[in-house]
Scaffold this active site. Structure first.
Site, PDB file in Angstrom:
ATOM      1  N   ARG A  55       0.841  -1.203   0.000  1.00  0.00           N
ATOM      2  CA  ARG A  55       0.000   0.000   0.000  1.00  0.00           C
ATOM      3  C   ARG A  55       0.872   1.249   0.000  1.00  0.00           C
ATOM      4  O   ARG A  55       2.084   1.167   0.140  1.00  0.00           O
ATOM      5  CB  ARG A  55      -0.977  -0.023   1.185  1.00  0.00           C
ATOM      6  CG  ARG A  55      -0.390  -0.690   2.385  1.00  0.00           C
ATOM      7  CD  ARG A  55      -0.512   0.008   3.672  1.00  0.00           C
ATOM      8  NE  ARG A  55      -0.632   1.410   3.525  1.00  0.00           N
ATOM      9  CZ  ARG A  55       0.391   2.248   3.518  1.00  0.00           C
ATOM     10  NH1 ARG A  55       1.620   1.813   3.636  1.00  0.00           N
ATOM     11  NH2 ARG A  55       0.198   3.535   3.401  1.00  0.00           N
ATOM     12  N   GLY A  56       0.202   2.387  -0.191  1.00  0.00           N
ATOM     13  CA  GLY A  56       0.929   3.647  -0.357  1.00  0.00           C
ATOM     14  C   GLY A  56       1.150   3.874  -1.845  1.00  0.00           C
ATOM     15  O   GLY A  56       1.612   2.971  -2.555  1.00  0.00           O
ATOM     16  N   ARG A  89      -7.475  -0.437  -7.290  1.00  0.00           N
ATOM     17  CA  ARG A  89      -7.867   0.658  -6.392  1.00  0.00           C
ATOM     18  C   ARG A  89      -8.025   1.932  -7.233  1.00  0.00           C
ATOM     19  O   ARG A  89      -7.298   2.094  -8.221  1.00  0.00           O
ATOM     20  CB  ARG A  89      -6.831   0.875  -5.274  1.00  0.00           C
ATOM     21  CG  ARG A  89      -6.749  -0.305  -4.293  1.00  0.00           C
ATOM     22  CD  ARG A  89      -5.838  -0.017  -3.122  1.00  0.00           C
ATOM     23  NE  ARG A  89      -6.434   0.914  -2.178  1.00  0.00           N
ATOM     24  CZ  ARG A  89      -5.771   1.403  -1.114  1.00  0.00           C
ATOM     25  NH1 ARG A  89      -4.520   1.031  -0.885  1.00  0.00           N
ATOM     26  NH2 ARG A  89      -6.367   2.235  -0.293  1.00  0.00           N
ATOM     27  N   ASP A 227      -1.793  10.895  -2.467  1.00  0.00           N
ATOM     28  CA  ASP A 227      -2.145   9.796  -3.378  1.00  0.00           C
ATOM     29  C   ASP A 227      -2.441  10.305  -4.778  1.00  0.00           C
ATOM     30  O   ASP A 227      -2.300   9.570  -5.757  1.00  0.00           O
ATOM     31  CB  ASP A 227      -3.330   9.011  -2.827  1.00  0.00           C
ATOM     32  CG  ASP A 227      -2.932   8.297  -1.547  1.00  0.00           C
ATOM     33  OD1 ASP A 227      -2.985   8.932  -0.472  1.00  0.00           O
ATOM     34  OD2 ASP A 227      -2.512   7.132  -1.631  1.00  0.00           O
ATOM     35  N   ASN A 237      -5.331  12.522   0.024  1.00  0.00           N
ATOM     36  CA  ASN A 237      -4.447  11.739   0.895  1.00  0.00           C
ATOM     37  C   ASN A 237      -5.341  11.028   1.905  1.00  0.00           C
ATOM     38  O   ASN A 237      -6.572  11.202   1.917  1.00  0.00           O
ATOM     39  CB  ASN A 237      -3.424  12.658   1.584  1.00  0.00           C
ATOM     40  CG  ASN A 237      -2.292  11.866   2.221  1.00  0.00           C
ATOM     41  OD1 ASN A 237      -1.661  11.043   1.562  1.00  0.00           O
ATOM     42  ND2 ASN A 237      -2.027  12.099   3.494  1.00  0.00           N
ATOM     43  N   LYS A 238      -4.720  10.230   2.727  1.00  0.00           N
ATOM     44  CA  LYS A 238      -5.475   9.405   3.682  1.00  0.00           C
ATOM     45  C   LYS A 238      -6.503  10.222   4.464  1.00  0.00           C
ATOM     46  O   LYS A 238      -6.239  11.351   4.865  1.00  0.00           O
ATOM     47  CB  LYS A 238      -4.469   8.727   4.625  1.00  0.00           C
ATOM     48  CG  LYS A 238      -5.045   7.785   5.637  1.00  0.00           C
ATOM     49  CD  LYS A 238      -5.907   6.705   5.009  1.00  0.00           C
ATOM     50  CE  LYS A 238      -5.169   5.876   3.970  1.00  0.00           C
ATOM     51  NZ  LYS A 238      -6.094   5.075   3.129  1.00  0.00           N
TER      52      LYS A 238
HETATM   53  O1  MRU Z   1      -4.749   3.321   1.686  1.00  0.00           O
HETATM   54  P1  MRU Z   1      -3.263   3.377   1.646  1.00  0.00           P
HETATM   55  O2  MRU Z   1      -2.611   2.819   2.863  1.00  0.00           O
HETATM   56  O3  MRU Z   1      -2.675   2.848   0.362  1.00  0.00           O
HETATM   57  O4  MRU Z   1      -3.034   4.937   1.707  1.00  0.00           O
HETATM   58  C1  MRU Z   1      -2.075   5.606   1.056  1.00  0.00           C
HETATM   59  C2  MRU Z   1      -1.171   6.243   1.977  1.00  0.00           C
HETATM   60  O5  MRU Z   1      -0.281   5.597   2.494  1.00  0.00           O
HETATM   61  C3  MRU Z   1      -1.315   7.628   2.333  1.00  0.00           C
HETATM   62  O6  MRU Z   1      -2.427   8.294   1.921  1.00  0.00           O
HETATM   63  C4  MRU Z   1      -0.023   8.341   2.108  1.00  0.00           C
HETATM   64  O7  MRU Z   1      -0.028   9.453   2.919  1.00  0.00           O
HETATM   65  C5  MRU Z   1       0.263   8.716   0.673  1.00  0.00           C
HETATM   66  S1  MRU Z   1       1.082   7.473  -0.205  1.00  0.00           S
HETATM   67  C6  MRU Z   1       2.760   7.701   0.169  1.00  0.00           C
END
Ligand code: MRU
Length: 332
Positions: A55-56, A89, A227, A237-238
């Site tokens: 993820r990320g 995703r 993201d 972003n998250k």
């Molecule tokens: O849902 P995820 O864990 O894939 O989320 C993405 C992230 O890790 C974050 O939003 C992050 O801050 C950006 S990706 C380096």
């Protein structure tokens, strides 16, 4: 990333290729266990992205690149593989960027393994540069806040938001990091805090709801990952990032976003057009399979939110730091 194990310190990436298989750290098992899983079918790669084994955004991109590599090695229809992997995703731009990059290269005759390894190396190189530019923002004695995980696990290696912290710490600066836990998947607590601990960087986990509390007490700098960043500088972003950016504005704390160019989506005008992933309500109502919510109460689980450009002081990229008004220069 240097990982301390029972047998000493190991240097590993979040995802890599070895002997015909794509290898990755199963991020769902951290911080309790370091488990490595391997895949040799592109369909399993798409599933590993979907179920968040990896993820990320930048790591998702590199994993997708390796998925395209597997598709090419097994001789399946590359356009179908690209479509299947992209469907894993919806929000992280790197997924689409990486698949398109690989598809073009493979159709032009690139060697699949060299192309995918090259993509992963390119991301690590960009993150290293983000660390160099961003570390200038961090001064001795600062209190820095981050959210979710934008460390080595999320970016193949080094990190985006964590890259400046790694570099500043390695340069001898001493500062303190607040890592917000990041409900419901707990990337801040289980991944960021783990990475900071591996590096020996002073930090504490805080509940997501305690961010404004600590900002009022004194936070000097906030750095998150992204993201997807749209042409006007809005970014996804998250979930919980937007709240932090609003609170940062209230307290006058500079808010920076660290991301490589693969996260910028110049074809999308504003954040309103970003597709936000809705994940299972069970991620909210259950913990490790145990129901913690009242029976009959539904839950909503958006994985990301969109922060408007006006709340961002700057984007830390591999090309330097850009104010939202200068985002066009990143494209150039
Ligand atoms: O849902 P995820 O864990 O894939 O989320 C993405 C992230 O890790 C974050 O939003 C992050 O801050 C950006 S990706 C380096």
């Amino acid at each position: 990333m240097k990982v301390r194990t029972g047998g000493g310190v190991k240097d590993i990436r979040a995802v890599w290729f070895d002997k015909g298989k794509v290898m990755m750290i199963d991020q769902r098992e951290l911080p309790h266990k370091i488990v490595t899983v391997s895949f040799d079918k592109y369909q399993d790669i798409a599933e590993a992205i979907r179920n968040m084994t990896t993820r990320g955004a930048p790591s998702i991109g590199a994993t997708a690149a390796y998925g395209m590599c597997l598709a090419a090695l097994s001789g399946v229809d590359l356009d179908k593989a690209a479509k299947d992997i992209k469907a894993a995703r919806p929000t992280a731009n790197d997924l689409f960027f990486a698949v398109d990059h690989m598809l073009a290269g493979l159709k032009a005759g690139s060697d699949p393994i060299e192309a995918a390894n090259g993509y992963a190396d390119m991301i690590v190189d960009k993150c290293t540069k983000i660390g160099e530019y961003g570390s200038a923002l961090i001064k001795n004695g600062m209190k820095v806040m981050t959210h979710c995980n934008a460390g080595a696990l999320a970016t193949v290696d080094v990190g985006t938001a964590l890259a400046p912290m790694r570099k500043a710490w390695a340069d001898g600066k001493r500062f303190f990091v607040y890592a917000s836990e990041t409900r419901p998947r707990l990337q801040g607590m289980q991944l960021t805090a783990w990475e900071l601990g591996q590096e020996g960087i002073d930090h504490a986990i805080i509940p997501d709801g305690a961010s404004a509390y600590y900002m009022e007490k004194g936070v000097d700098l906030i750095i998150t990952g992204a993201d997807r960043i749209t042409a006007n500088g809005d970014f996804a972003n998250k979930i919980g990032t937007f709240d932090k950016a609003i609170a940062a504005k209230h307290f006058g704390i500079p808010f920076y976003v660290a991301a490589p160019v693969s996260t910028f989506d110049f074809d999308t005008k504003t954040g309103k057009d970003i597709v936000i992933e809705e994940r299972s309500e069970k991620e909210v109502t259950e913990i490790y399979g145990m129901k913690i919510a009242p029976k009959g109460s539904p839950a909503l689980n958006p994985a990301f939110d969109v922060t408007p450009a006006k709340l961002v002081r700057g984007f830390i990229t591999e090309k330097g730091i850009f104010a939202p008004k200068d985002i066009g220069k990143v494209k150039q």
